[in-house]
Design a protein around this motif. Structure first.
Motif, PDB file in Angstrom:
ATOM      1  N   THR A  83      14.789  23.034   7.970  1.00  0.00           N
ATOM      2  CA  THR A  83      13.438  22.650   8.400  1.00  0.00           C
ATOM      3  C   THR A  83      12.399  23.651   7.926  1.00  0.00           C
ATOM      4  OG1 THR A  83      14.420  21.626  10.373  1.00  0.00           O
ATOM      5  CG2 THR A  83      12.044  22.000  10.396  1.00  0.00           C
ATOM      6  N   ARG A  86      11.803  23.328   4.102  1.00  0.00           N
ATOM      7  CA  ARG A  86      11.028  22.111   3.824  1.00  0.00           C
ATOM      8  C   ARG A  86       9.569  22.313   4.190  1.00  0.00           C
ATOM      9  NH1 ARG A  86      13.653  17.263   6.855  1.00  0.00           N
ATOM     10  NH2 ARG A  86      11.942  16.186   5.797  1.00  0.00           N
ATOM     11  N   LEU A  87       9.325  23.001   5.309  1.00  0.00           N
ATOM     12  CA  LEU A  87       7.952  23.273   5.718  1.00  0.00           C
ATOM     13  C   LEU A  87       7.259  24.188   4.713  1.00  0.00           C
ATOM     14  CD1 LEU A  87       5.693  23.062   7.821  1.00  0.00           C
ATOM     15  CD2 LEU A  87       6.757  24.955   9.056  1.00  0.00           C
ATOM     16  N   LEU A 170       6.957  18.732  10.787  1.00  0.00           N
ATOM     17  CA  LEU A 170       7.967  19.747  10.509  1.00  0.00           C
ATOM     18  C   LEU A 170       7.749  21.000  11.345  1.00  0.00           C
ATOM     19  CD1 LEU A 170       8.280  19.447   6.615  1.00  0.00           C
ATOM     20  CD2 LEU A 170       9.943  18.736   8.336  1.00  0.00           C
TER      21      LEU A 170
END
Length: 299
Positions: A83, A86-87, A170
């Motif tokens: 996560t 991806r953020l 996110l």
């Protein structure tokens, strides 16, 4: 920070005393944090700062002589598709879009009233483009004129996208997986929220650190001799004065803490009164035998 950034950190004893017979560390004087650059079966290559030369150097060390700490939240923070990663990628894309929109480029397409196939027409179109650039550059307010048969299309108009919503989604997911809320970050969290934050986020990281140091620095013999690496936190650090007074009253009344123990976590110096070191309920009448100090064995 190295643990969160790289997913793994190495605690290296820099200055220590070694037993010449067993070649094991006896006492650790100073330690530093290093990054693993290469793994071997029984050794690791560590990028470590050398305070003597002021440079970072790579040294090969035995795994049993260093404490290798792995991030317990690796799957959330350091995995390639986690996560947090991806953020970070979404924020990089958002920054790139912001830079493009604020670069000052116009990105115009000029549609001329004739077909550009020959070199003469192409040169004429290029001259027309340079003419419009000269008009915009020389104008105080960036105004240019065109022919009535020409058509201009602007490409860099702001387009609606869901990138910001994805970033917010996110971020909320990351906070939930880490056990962090907005109230924890801005300091308005209540006791239950802070307890959840400590249990889910702080303590797993501290447990990973002390387990690595216990395994490498204390070893089996030290563990058998009941030597332990421990961490402690102040449970009364975020308690208000009114709540602290109520806690002190209940703990002293039920003979759980002495007066000096309560004064210690309040930041006050210990009292010299012998009664302050005894578990006594001051709200109840005390007999001489109850208030007298305990006799030592054999006296």
């Amino acid at each position: 920070m190295t643990l969160f950034d790289k997913g793994c950190a190495v605690i290296v004893p820099v200055d220590s005393t070694v037993n010449p017979d067993t070649n094991q560390i006896v006492d650790i004087l100073t330690m530093r944090i290093g990054e693993v650059t290469q793994w071997f079966p029984k050794h690791v290559r560590v990028d470590l700062y050398n305070e003597t030369s002021g440079m970072r150097e790579e040294v090969v060390l035995e795994k049993r002589q260093v404490a290798i700490v792995e991030n317990p939240l690796y799957a959330v923070m350091n995995e390639p598709n986690s996560t947090l990663q991806r953020l970070i990628r979404k924020l990089s894309i958002l920054d790139a879009i912001d830079e493009q929109s604020g670069s000052g480029r116009l990105d115009l397409i000029i549609q001329l009233p004739y077909v550009i196939k020959s070199d003469a027409r192409r040169q004429q179109a290029e001259k027309r483009r340079e003419d419009i650039e000269f008009q915009l550059k020389g104008s105080q307010y960036g105004i240019a004129y065109t022919d009535g048969t020409e058509k201009i299309t602007q490409l860099n108009r702001p387009t609606e996208n869901n990138l910001l919503k994805q970033v917010e989604y996110l971020t909320a997911m990351l906070y939930g997986q880490l056990g962090i809320t907005e109230a924890v970050m801005n300091g308005t969290a209540d006791e239950a929220t802070m307890l959840n934050y400590y249990n889910r986020t702080v303590e797993p990281i501290l447990d990973a650190m002390i387990e690595a140091m216990q395994r490498s620095f204390i070893g089996i013999s030290g563990t058998e001799n009941k030597e332990r690496v421990r961490f402690f936190r102040d449970p009364f650090k975020f308690v208000t004065v009114s709540q602290l007074a109520e806690i002190a009253d209940k703990f002293s009344r039920n003979e759980i803490l002495s007066a000096n123990e309560i004064r210690d976590f309040m930041g006050l110096t210990p009292s010299k009164d012998p009664k302050a070191d005894q578990l006594i309920n001051s709200n109840m009448p005390q007999t001489e035998t109850a208030t007298a100090p305990a006799l030592k064995p054999g006296s």
